[in-house]
Design a protein around this motif. Structure first.
Motif, mmCIF file in Angstrom:
data_model
loop_
_atom_site.group_PDB
_atom_site.id
_atom_site.type_symbol
_atom_site.label_atom_id
_atom_site.label_comp_id
_atom_site.label_asym_id
_atom_site.label_seq_id
_atom_site.Cartn_x
_atom_site.Cartn_y
_atom_site.Cartn_z
ATOM 1 N N UNK A 57 0.866 -1.179 0.000
ATOM 2 C CA UNK A 57 0.000 0.000 0.000
ATOM 3 C C UNK A 57 0.904 1.231 0.000
ATOM 4 N N UNK A 58 0.886 1.966 -1.109
ATOM 5 C CA UNK A 58 1.714 3.162 -1.256
ATOM 6 C C UNK A 58 0.869 4.393 -0.929
ATOM 7 N N UNK A 59 1.313 5.187 0.022
ATOM 8 C CA UNK A 59 0.657 6.444 0.364
ATOM 9 C C UNK A 59 1.524 7.540 -0.250
ATOM 10 N N UNK A 60 1.092 8.013 -1.416
ATOM 11 C CA UNK A 60 1.939 8.815 -2.300
ATOM 12 C C UNK A 60 1.614 10.298 -2.147
ATOM 13 N N UNK A 77 -2.466 2.598 9.417
ATOM 14 C CA UNK A 77 -1.166 2.083 9.861
ATOM 15 C C UNK A 77 -0.060 3.099 9.597
ATOM 16 N N UNK A 78 0.821 3.282 10.556
ATOM 17 C CA UNK A 78 1.972 4.153 10.331
ATOM 18 C C UNK A 78 2.853 3.542 9.236
ATOM 19 N N UNK A 79 3.429 4.358 8.375
ATOM 20 C CA UNK A 79 4.287 3.797 7.319
ATOM 21 C C UNK A 79 5.431 2.966 7.903
ATOM 22 N N UNK A 80 5.632 1.796 7.316
ATOM 23 C CA UNK A 80 6.772 0.965 7.699
ATOM 24 C C UNK A 80 8.067 1.518 7.139
ATOM 25 N N UNK A 81 7.959 2.248 6.049
ATOM 26 C CA UNK A 81 9.145 2.777 5.369
ATOM 27 C C UNK A 81 8.772 4.084 4.685
ATOM 28 N N UNK A 121 10.237 -7.507 2.786
ATOM 29 C CA UNK A 121 9.066 -8.229 3.284
ATOM 30 C C UNK A 121 8.516 -7.635 4.574
ATOM 31 N N UNK A 122 9.298 -6.799 5.250
ATOM 32 C CA UNK A 122 8.854 -6.219 6.512
ATOM 33 C C UNK A 122 8.036 -4.945 6.321
ATOM 34 N N UNK A 123 7.960 -4.440 5.100
ATOM 35 C CA UNK A 123 7.295 -3.157 4.856
ATOM 36 C C UNK A 123 6.100 -3.346 3.932
ATOM 37 N N UNK A 161 -0.654 -1.793 -4.794
ATOM 38 C CA UNK A 161 0.092 -2.425 -5.882
ATOM 39 C C UNK A 161 0.198 -3.912 -5.599
ATOM 40 N N UNK A 162 -0.063 -4.689 -6.618
ATOM 41 C CA UNK A 162 0.010 -6.154 -6.531
ATOM 42 C C UNK A 162 1.193 -6.654 -7.340
ATOM 43 N N UNK A 163 2.006 -7.481 -6.759
ATOM 44 C CA UNK A 163 3.135 -8.089 -7.452
ATOM 45 C C UNK A 163 2.769 -9.530 -7.797
ATOM 46 N N UNK A 164 2.868 -9.837 -9.084
ATOM 47 C CA UNK A 164 2.501 -11.170 -9.555
ATOM 48 C C UNK A 164 3.704 -11.807 -10.245
ATOM 49 N N UNK A 165 3.885 -13.088 -10.052
ATOM 50 C CA UNK A 165 4.947 -13.792 -10.745
ATOM 51 C C UNK A 165 4.599 -13.929 -12.211
ATOM 52 N N UNK A 166 5.578 -13.710 -13.089
ATOM 53 C CA UNK A 166 5.353 -13.867 -14.529
ATOM 54 C C UNK A 166 5.489 -15.304 -14.972
#
Length: 290
Positions: free
Chosen positions: A81-84, A142-146, A246-248, A284-289
């Motif tokens: 989840x990007x908070x831009x 949630x507070x940003x992890x990064x 993986x932590x963020x 954003x979703x990351x999918x394996x190609x």
């Protein structure tokens, strides 16, 4: 324009969570997105919601859903989840309304080489700080992890003014990582030429520069303006790095209008233009190609 990166992952935006996805596109419609209350999260149910948890806020339900999706199959689909945030108004935004100034470094009284915020821009960033404090306390966002930011001064100022006094959970400190991928589309316009490594570290010592950050700006060219399409490979590489962490899961970005549009193209998101000093959420979703 969404497609796989060179490491075999495909990044696409996941719709259906925020009002921002459904907004008009492009300035020709007289519209730029502003920060919605609660970041515009939609009031909806999730398969992971327990009917016995009526006290949860909509953001808490959403967070639980996203974390459930990420835990379901860590080797396959993953979500971030990007908070831009787009930086506050800069000196260049005022002067570039007079197009003749875009290629110059100043007008004799003001400089916009690596443009700084105007007083209005500084206030926009302070307003974002107040917004974040309420969002964390009341909506339970949630507070940003990064935190990541562009290396251009107007973004560094915006990030500092926004988060410097926002209370974050223990172990979740404000130490933004400065990324070239998040800078404005560069070239020709002097406002988009960044300061040197030493100047950035001197003015913003609490920020961390990404590995390999060059001493001087090696990307900006006086005779070539980068296109959105040219930025996409670098943006996909940035997304790959984001997903490698993986932590963020909830991530703050402070960036620019052009960079946001390049991100949209990289993930197939509608081209929703963003107002100065506004925050828009993107899943954003990351999918394996494979």
């Amino acid at each position: 324009m969404s497609g796989p990166d060179n490491l075999g992952r495909r990044f696409v935006y996941a719709p259906g969570f925020f009002k921002h996805d459904q907004l008009p596109t492009g300035p020709d419609k007289g519209f730029r997105a502003h920060t919605f209350p609660e970041f515009g999260i939609l009031d909806r149910s999730y398969g992971t919601n327990d009917p016995g948890e009526p006290a949860l806020t909509q953001w808490q339900r959403f967070e639980k859903h996203i974390r459930h999706l990420n835990a379901a199959d860590p080797q396959k689909d993953q979500y971030r989840v990007l908070l831009v945030a787009r930086h506050g108004e800069g000196v260049h935004n005022v002067k570039e309304r007079e197009s003749k100034w875009a290629r110059l470094e100043g007008d004799g009284t003001t400089t916009w080489l690596d443009a700084r915020l105007t007083e209005k821009g500084e206030q926009q960033a302070r307003d974002l700080s107040g917004f974040w404090k309420e969002a964390l306390e009341v909506s339970k966002v949630p507070a940003p992890d990064r935190h990541y930011t562009s290396p251009l001064t107007r973004c560094l100022q915006t990030a500092r003014l926004t988060f410097a006094d926002v209370p974050l959970p223990s172990g979740n400190s404000f130490r933004p990582i400065v990324k070239e991928a998040l800078r404005e589309i560069h070239g020709v316009h002097t406002c988009d030429k960044r300061s040197s490594r030493d100047e950035i570290l001197s003015q913003f010592p609490e920020f961390a520069l990404e590995p390999g950050f060059s001493d001087e700006d090696e990307l900006w060219k006086p005779d070539h303006r980068e296109t959105l399409e040219e930025r996409i490979p670098l943006m996909r590489q940035f997304l790959h790095e984001v997903f490698q962490d993986a932590e963020s899961t909830f991530i703050s970005l402070t960036t620019h209008s052009g960079a946001i549009r390049a991100l949209y193209k990289a993930i197939g998101h509608p081209d929703v233009w963003v107002a100065a000093g506004a925050v828009v959420p993107i899943v954003v979703r990351s999918k394996s190609s494979a």
